[in-house]
Write a protein that holds these residues in place. Structure first.
Motif, PDB file in Angstrom:
ATOM      1  N   ARG A 148       0.865  -1.173   0.157  1.00 35.58           N
ATOM      2  CA  ARG A 148      -0.136   0.211   0.038  1.00 35.58           C
ATOM      3  C   ARG A 148       0.887   1.181  -0.227  1.00 35.58           C
ATOM      4  N   LEU A 149       0.734   2.000  -0.898  1.00 32.29           N
ATOM      5  CA  LEU A 149       1.577   3.272  -1.293  1.00 32.29           C
ATOM      6  C   LEU A 149       0.870   4.216  -1.847  1.00 32.29           C
ATOM      7  N   LYS A 150       0.434   5.442  -1.297  1.00 28.82           N
ATOM      8  CA  LYS A 150       0.076   6.596  -2.226  1.00 28.82           C
ATOM      9  C   LYS A 150       0.792   7.658  -2.258  1.00 28.82           C
ATOM     10  N   SER A 151       1.758   7.551  -3.466  1.00 27.41           N
ATOM     11  CA  SER A 151       2.735   8.568  -3.816  1.00 27.41           C
ATOM     12  C   SER A 151       2.097   9.668  -4.969  1.00 27.41           C
ATOM     13  N   PRO A 152       1.473  10.692  -4.855  1.00 31.00           N
ATOM     14  CA  PRO A 152       1.094  11.354  -5.923  1.00 31.00           C
ATOM     15  C   PRO A 152       2.471  12.541  -6.565  1.00 31.00           C
ATOM     16  N   SER A 153       2.348  12.480  -7.675  1.00 24.63           N
ATOM     17  CA  SER A 153       3.125  13.548  -8.263  1.00 24.63           C
ATOM     18  C   SER A 153       2.491  14.024  -9.378  1.00 24.63           C
ATOM     19  N   THR A 154       3.231  15.226  -9.910  1.00 26.41           N
ATOM     20  CA  THR A 154       2.602  15.945 -11.218  1.00 26.41           C
ATOM     21  C   THR A 154       3.863  16.127 -12.139  1.00 26.41           C
ATOM     22  N   VAL A 155       3.417  15.947 -13.421  1.00 24.00           N
ATOM     23  CA  VAL A 155       4.628  16.289 -14.576  1.00 24.00           C
ATOM     24  C   VAL A 155       3.926  17.483 -15.234  1.00 24.00           C
ATOM     25  N   LEU A 156       4.707  18.489 -15.083  1.00 24.60           N
ATOM     26  CA  LEU A 156       4.445  19.643 -15.920  1.00 24.60           C
ATOM     27  C   LEU A 156       5.050  19.614 -17.376  1.00 24.60           C
ATOM     28  N   GLN A 157       4.578  19.792 -18.238  1.00 24.16           N
ATOM     29  CA  GLN A 157       4.974  19.968 -19.809  1.00 24.16           C
ATOM     30  C   GLN A 157       5.197  21.412 -20.239  1.00 24.16           C
ATOM     31  N   LEU A 158       6.314  21.815 -20.481  1.00 20.71           N
ATOM     32  CA  LEU A 158       6.669  23.295 -20.703  1.00 20.71           C
ATOM     33  C   LEU A 158       6.909  23.353 -22.101  1.00 20.71           C
ATOM     34  N   GLY A 159       6.168  23.790 -23.137  1.00 16.75           N
ATOM     35  CA  GLY A 159       6.536  23.951 -24.512  1.00 16.75           C
ATOM     36  C   GLY A 159       7.230  25.360 -24.724  1.00 16.75           C
ATOM     37  N   LEU A 160       8.663  25.351 -25.010  1.00 11.01           N
ATOM     38  CA  LEU A 160       9.431  26.237 -25.088  1.00 11.01           C
ATOM     39  C   LEU A 160       9.748  26.664 -26.816  1.00 11.01           C
ATOM     40  N   GLU A 166      11.354  27.669 -35.226  1.00 13.99           N
ATOM     41  CA  GLU A 166      10.036  27.603 -35.047  1.00 13.99           C
ATOM     42  C   GLU A 166       9.698  26.174 -34.437  1.00 13.99           C
ATOM     43  N   VAL A 167      10.917  25.612 -34.078  1.00  8.21           N
ATOM     44  CA  VAL A 167      10.746  24.352 -33.312  1.00  8.21           C
ATOM     45  C   VAL A 167      10.277  24.428 -32.063  1.00  8.21           C
ATOM     46  N   GLN A 168       9.451  23.763 -31.455  1.00  2.32           N
ATOM     47  CA  GLN A 168       8.859  24.044 -29.927  1.00  2.32           C
ATOM     48  C   GLN A 168       9.901  22.798 -29.240  1.00  2.32           C
ATOM     49  N   GLU A 169      10.445  23.097 -28.207  1.00  2.00           N
ATOM     50  CA  GLU A 169      11.065  22.145 -27.284  1.00  2.00           C
ATOM     51  C   GLU A 169      10.448  21.818 -26.057  1.00  2.00           C
ATOM     52  N   ASN A 170      10.139  20.570 -25.685  1.00  2.00           N
ATOM     53  CA  ASN A 170       9.421  20.462 -24.607  1.00  2.00           C
ATOM     54  C   ASN A 170      10.288  19.971 -23.616  1.00  2.00           C
ATOM     55  N   VAL A 171       9.972  20.610 -22.147  1.00  2.00           N
ATOM     56  CA  VAL A 171      10.522  20.321 -21.266  1.00  2.00           C
ATOM     57  C   VAL A 171       9.635  19.726 -20.110  1.00  2.00           C
ATOM     58  N   PHE A 172      10.087  18.734 -19.630  1.00  2.00           N
ATOM     59  CA  PHE A 172       9.359  17.931 -18.814  1.00  2.00           C
ATOM     60  C   PHE A 172       9.826  18.027 -17.374  1.00  2.00           C
ATOM     61  N   VAL A 173       8.788  18.338 -16.321  1.00  2.00           N
ATOM     62  CA  VAL A 173       9.310  18.648 -15.063  1.00  2.00           C
ATOM     63  C   VAL A 173       8.495  17.856 -13.872  1.00  2.00           C
ATOM     64  N   GLU A 174       8.876  17.040 -13.157  1.00  2.00           N
ATOM     65  CA  GLU A 174       8.181  16.170 -12.077  1.00  2.00           C
ATOM     66  C   GLU A 174       8.264  16.778 -10.814  1.00  2.00           C
ATOM     67  N   PHE A 175       7.294  16.731 -10.184  1.00  2.00           N
ATOM     68  CA  PHE A 175       6.956  17.602  -8.839  1.00  2.00           C
ATOM     69  C   PHE A 175       6.458  16.649  -7.977  1.00  2.00           C
ATOM     70  N   LYS A 176       6.843  16.445  -6.702  1.00  3.79           N
ATOM     71  CA  LYS A 176       6.265  15.970  -5.705  1.00  3.79           C
ATOM     72  C   LYS A 176       5.401  16.909  -5.167  1.00  3.79           C
ATOM     73  N   HIS A 177       4.546  16.809  -4.160  1.00  2.00           N
ATOM     74  CA  HIS A 177       3.687  17.678  -3.350  1.00  2.00           C
ATOM     75  C   HIS A 177       4.502  18.870  -2.880  1.00  2.00           C
ATOM     76  N   GLN A 178       5.381  18.655  -2.007  1.00  2.75           N
ATOM     77  CA  GLN A 178       6.036  19.639  -1.347  1.00  2.75           C
ATOM     78  C   GLN A 178       6.941  20.542  -2.472  1.00  2.75           C
ATOM     79  N   GLU A 179       7.608  19.783  -3.664  1.00  2.00           N
ATOM     80  CA  GLU A 179       8.210  20.448  -4.534  1.00  2.00           C
ATOM     81  C   GLU A 179       7.395  21.569  -5.312  1.00  2.00           C
TER      82      GLU A 179
END
Length: 198
Positions: A148-160, A166-179
């Motif tokens: 039993r584990l409950k570990s939420p996280s969020t992944v933000l995708q930033l299109g730069l 003209e090419v979009q660069e995608n940056v993915f950043v994962e955050f735990k709740h505190q971060e």
């Protein structure tokens, strides 16, 4: 002249921390910040130096971070508005900074301000523009070592996108709740600084 620094809640908190710092330590701190302010991609202090500063200044990590960000913001405002040292001191006293600490800013600005302005003029600003923001919520419910584990996280995708591309660069950043909370608080500080400019 209108005030270049508005007394927001975070400014009030930072001022309360700054006012209790020993003036000679604060003078060295401001001197270091003004030397490194033009180096945007670089931290003013290393992680190890920040830990030593926390002890030397009797501040926790969050308080130290607020003091450093606020001091840098004040100096950036001085550059942006090309304010005179005496006016800077007067405006800092208006936001309840002790006269000795306001004097430290004023003296540092008088001695190194023009050099800082010149350095910043030579910086080339070719930032990437944020074109897209996406997010995804992940929830890990189990792991081989834990049933039993409950570990939420969020992944933000930033299109730069660079201004010259003209090419979009995608940056993915994962955050735990505190971060994510710390990131949000930084965005709030940035928003407050932007609001103070308008």
């Amino acid at each position: 002249m209108s005030s270049i620094i508005k007394e927001t809640q975070s400014i009030k908190e930072a001022v309360s921390f700054i006012n209790v710092i020993d003036v000679s330590k604060f003078s060295r701190l401001i001197s270091r910040i003004i030397q490194k302010l033009h180096l945007k991609g670089e931290r003013t202090f290393s992680e190890e130096e920040e830990q030593k500063l926390q002890t030397a200044l009797s501040l926790d990590k969050q308080a130290l971070s607020l003091v450093l960000e606020t001091a840098a913001f004040i100096l950036e405002q001085a550059v942006y508005h090309n304010v005179k040292p005496a006016s800077l001191q007067q405006q800092l006293e208006t936001i309840h900074l002790n006269p000795d600490k306001a004097g430290v800013f004023s003296q540092a600005w008088a001695s190194a301000g023009q050099e800082l302005v010149d350095r910043l003029k030579h910086n080339i600003f070719a930032p990437k523009k944020l074109e897209y923001v996406g997010w995804q919520l992940n929830l890990q419910m189990a792991q081989s070592s834990q049933a039993r584990l409950k570990s939420p996280s969020t992944v933000l995708q930033l299109g730069l996108r660079s201004e010259d591309s003209e090419v979009q660069e995608n940056v993915f950043v994962e955050f735990k709740h505190q971060e994510l909370l710390e990131f949000y608080n930084k965005l709030e500080v940035i928003q407050g600084q932007l609001d103070s400019l308008t």
